[in-house]
Enzyme design. Structure first.
Site, PDB file in Angstrom:
ATOM      1  N   CYS B 120     103.071 -21.876  66.129  1.00 52.49           N
ATOM      2  CA  CYS B 120     103.062 -21.706  67.583  1.00 52.49           C
ATOM      3  C   CYS B 120     103.110 -20.253  68.054  1.00 52.49           C
ATOM      4  CB  CYS B 120     104.210 -22.510  68.184  1.00 52.49           C
ATOM      5  SG  CYS B 120     104.201 -24.193  67.530  1.00 52.49           S
ATOM      6  N   HIS B 265     103.225 -21.151  75.210  1.00 52.21           N
ATOM      7  CA  HIS B 265     102.956 -22.160  74.196  1.00 52.21           C
ATOM      8  C   HIS B 265     103.319 -23.521  74.821  1.00 52.21           C
ATOM      9  CE1 HIS B 265     103.144 -24.781  70.865  1.00 52.21           C
ATOM     10  NE2 HIS B 265     104.454 -24.835  70.860  1.00 52.21           N
ATOM     11  N   ASN B 295     100.548 -30.822  72.156  1.00 51.55           N
ATOM     12  CA  ASN B 295     101.025 -29.544  71.623  1.00 51.55           C
ATOM     13  C   ASN B 295     100.045 -29.133  70.531  1.00 51.55           C
ATOM     14  OD1 ASN B 295     102.292 -27.556  70.058  1.00 51.55           O
ATOM     15  ND2 ASN B 295     104.317 -28.479  70.196  1.00 51.55           N
TER      16      ASN B 295
END
Lengths: 72, 362, 361
Positions: B120, B265, B295
């Protein structure tokens, strides 16, 4: 270079005694013709004849005669 | 010391790709029940995501994004001096996927290609690393390619994360821009490495058991699945991350007013809401993509940019970007991006057929 | 890519291996004659292999600990850590993060893994020094290595005996860079992705998750393609590098090549004008140690020297990718530490109990 001289050169490259090979010798029958030997052959061909051997060409070698054919 | 500076290098363009296979959270209702799926969406904000086909890998998605970018920008590939691939799901153990991407994109041998393993925080780290490489050479362009198929790292019955991860690929081209000034803050904390970990498949334990065991959250997993300590990761997201943002603003002597967009993020909407609240950010300047894409790890920042601004004719904007996650690893950077060069997301079901290796090929 | 980074210098190199050295001549399932020929042909007399619980990161950690202690480095001043390996501890997270913790580095030290093999030391040094130059970090740490001895090649078509396993050895290295006014590092690097199949470990990851015979941990190498690549591309790059720097072999004290195979190394030395006595060899004792091989060779050659003398080493790594890179290193002999032996491993790396207890989503 005569054919005999070329065979002697191959024998030297493969660490074999002189007189072990003939043009008709089948490479699969030669214990010493292993992967290290093939690399030595590449070096010899480049140094002595300016010939660059690729993997495909080497795969095509079945007899000593096949190697002799590219030693020009 | 954790601040990095680059002058004269900026972003020439960004493109992203997702697999064509769209999966909704609702589609998991037969597996987990309606209560679980609706609670998941309410808690995370995620309604759908895209998942790679079994044949598609991270490098396929990265290549799709990069091909799109390079053709839209009409770049001479021979002028790309370095290509950095960021992924946690490579095609093979060796060589790195950077080799396959180089081959498929037709980049020259003068283009040095390498791959780094980050999640991430990968976009921020990737940009800075690529800028640093460009900084020490005279190459005209550097290319950052990212790809992630986190869906393949998750147990299909793990209700905590199977509906969370979406797959995607991204490509960012860096070029010389005389006025560009970039400051990047990067931090790392290996003390918390177990907060997000996939224990098996590496070399610490070469013969791990495939046995499944019950975790304290009531979910069964094996060592071949991702473990995420939700509490620890959440706590990190709402303390270390805002701290980094504050330190960044202080160091750069800027405030929230100096930025047009804030791209975080896309972990979950609750975290993003906390960041908006703590940093007092205008909500309209914080784009969200996680509801439709899930995600997507390190790709979530470029993906959100493409989703929010691709084809919208917004012109040049100063974007503050922040990635955080596995490692634990986090970073903040800014860039003045010409949003006319941020392209809409494309979908792909393409994959590299010659990548499949059969014994006869070896 | 040609890159030049000013104001950085290598101020320390260390390498670690296990305590277990296997001699080729002691291999029990081949005749002594075959073994002697193997030693003669490959140059490998033996190698160090890791114990079952040791990974690359354990060796790198041991090397780094020795280096940081000997040089009395303030760990808070280390700003970048790059770990180059093809054998990380876990799939994710990056093992560099674990190493950051084990070495007690600060949160301001960034850490990530780079997936490269034989060219990895030079590429890693390039990445590390580039990042250092865009930050205010005083030190950067490159950890590089692999535990390749664990694998074996699946070469059913070739006449390779049991000795093929002895062609690879295990090691981990640590190289410390410091910000240093007036010094610089220049690199030349290339990648040829079309050669990706020449050295490949195809199974177990995301393109081919299943292996046809159930084994996922092995690599396959096309010897001839790699030989041709190494003996043509590496000398060309080294020569281009020297042209760019305006140097010749006379300007370097030694040539340090990736220790792939003696025939390859001799050929590269010949084509680049280096005499064989300038070409450093360590593969007789360590076999092919992947990204460790260049720093390990420097340690093997100069590690026991206390002489306060700088040497100029021209280093070239080439291999998997296909990927190759050259750097000219100036390093003081006394900054190259003696070889470290270790049987240590990261015990907490195996402890997964807290994953179960803490997971309370």
């Amino acid at each position: 270079m005569t054919e005999q001289e070329k065979i002697a050169l191959i024998e030297e490259t493969l660490d074999l005694d002189e007189g072990t090979l003939t043009a008709d010798t089948v490479l699969d029958d030669v214990d010493e013709y292993d992967s290290m030997a093939k690399l030595s052959l590449i070096v010899m061909m480049d140094d002595e004849f300016g010939v660059k051997l690729t993997g495909d060409v080497i795969k095509g070698f079945k007899t000593v005669g096949d190697i002799l054919a590219v030693m020009n | 010391m954790s601040f990095f500076k680059s002058n004269g290098i900026g972003i020439a363009g960004i493109a992203c790709a997702v697999p064509k296979n769209n999966v909704t959270v609702d589609s998991f209702t037969p597996v987990f029940g309606e209560e679980v799926t609706s609670k998941f969406t309410a808690g995370t904000g995620i309604k759908a995501m895209y998942k790679a086909l079994p044949e598609q890998t991270a490098s396929d998605l990265g290549v799709a994004a990069a091909e799109n970018l390079l053709s839209k920008l009409d770049i001479d590939k021979n002028e790309i001096g370095a290509m950095l691939m960021v992924t946690q799901s490579p095609d093979y153990r060796r060589p790195s996927s950077a080799s396959i991407v180089q081959k498929r994109l037709g980049l020259p041998i003068s283009c040095s290609c390498m791959e780094i393993n980050l999640g991430c925080s990968g976009f921020i780290y990737g940009i800075q690393t690529a800028m640093s490489l460009m900084n020490s050479s005279d190459m005209k362009y550097a290319l950052l390619v990212m790809g992630e198929t986190a869906s393949k790292l998750v147990d299909p019955k793990d209700k905590s994360i199977v509906m969370m991860y979406g797959d995607a690929g991204a490509a960012v081209l860096l070029e010389r821009q005389a006025d560009a000034k970039t400051t990047t803050l990067l931090r790392s904390d290996g003390d918390r490495f177990k907060a997000i970990v996939l224990p098996a498949g590496g070399f610490r334990d070469m013969t791990p058991t495939h046995e499944r065991f019950m975790c304290s959250d009531g979910i069964e997993r094996s060592l071949y699945d991702i473990f995420m300590d939700g509490t620890s990761v959440f706590s990190f997201s709402i303390t270390d991350v805002p701290q980094a943002l504050k330190d960044y603003l202080e160091k750069t002597e800027t405030t929230a007013e100096d930025y047009d967009a804030f791209v975080f993020h896309q972990a979950n909407q609750f975290i993003i809401k906390q960041l908006i609240r703590k940093m007092k950010l205008p909500k309209d300047s914080v784009p969200i993509s996680l509801d439709r894409f899930g995600n997507t790890g390190g790709i979530s920042i470029p993906l959100t940019l493409c989703d929010a601004y691709g084809d919208k004719n917004e012109g040049k904007k100063n974007a503050l970007m922040c990635g955080f996650g596995i490692g634990l690893s986090w970073g903040v950077t800014n860039a003045v991006i010409d949003f006319d060069k941020v392209f809409p997301i494309i979908e792909t079901d393409d994959y590299y057929k010659e990548g499949k290796i059969t014994p006869e090929m070896l | 890519m040609y890159s030049n980074i000013d104001n950085v210098k290598v101020i320390g190199i260390a390498a670690a291996v296990s305590e277990k050295w296997d001699s080729v001549m002691e291999v029990t399932n081949e005749s002594q004659e075959v073994l002697k020929r193997f030693v003669k042909k490959t140059g490998v007399e033996g190698r160090y292999s890791a114990s079952l619980k040791q990974t690359t990161s354990d060796f790198c950690c041991a090397a780094a600990e020795r280096l940081l202690t000997e040089k009395n480095i303030n760990r808070e001043d280390i700003g970048v850590l790059v770990f180059v390996t093809q054998m990380p501890d876990y799939r994710i997270p990056a093992t560099a993060c674990v190493l950051q913790m084990r070495l007690g580095l600060s949160n301001n030290c960034i850490a990530f893994d780079v997936n490269l093999g034989c060219s990895g030391f030079v590429y890693g040094l390039n990445i590390l020094s580039s990042l250092m130059s865009t930050s205010s970090a005083r030190y950067g740490l490159l950890l590089a290595g692999d535990t390749s001895a664990r694998e074996f090649s699946n070469k059913q078509k070739e006449k390779i005996g049991h000795t093929s396993e002895l062609l690879f050895g295990d090691s981990g290295t640590a190289t410390l860079l410091e910000r240093s006014e007036g010094d610089s590092l220049s690199f030349m690097s290339n990648t040829k992705g079309s050669g990706f199949r020449a050295i490949i470990a195809p199974y177990g990851w995301y393109r081919n998750p299943e292996s046809p015979d159930g084994r996922i941990h092995y690599s396959v190498m096309d010897d001839i393609e790699v030989f041709n690549f190494a003996t043509n591309e590496a000398p060309e790059q080294i020569s281009s590098y020297m042209d760019k720097k305006g140097t010749t072999s006379a300007d370097y004290d030694c040539l340090v090549l990736h220790q792939a195979n003696l025939m390859i190394m001799k050929r590269i030395a010949k084509k680049t004008g280096f005499s064989e006595d300038k070409m450093l060899v360590s593969m007789n004792k360590f076999a092919n140690t992947s990204s460790s091989s260049i720093p390990l060779t420097l340690v093997y050659t100069y590690g026991d020297s206390e002489e306060n003398k700088s040497i100029n080493a021209l280093c070239c790594g080439f291999g998997v990718g296909l990927s190759w890179a050259t750097v000219g290193l100036s390093v003081n002999k006394k900054d190259i530490l003696p070889l470290v032996h270790t049987s240590e491993y990261f015990k907490d790396g195996y402890n997964l109990d807290d994953l179960e207890e803490n997971n309370n989503d």
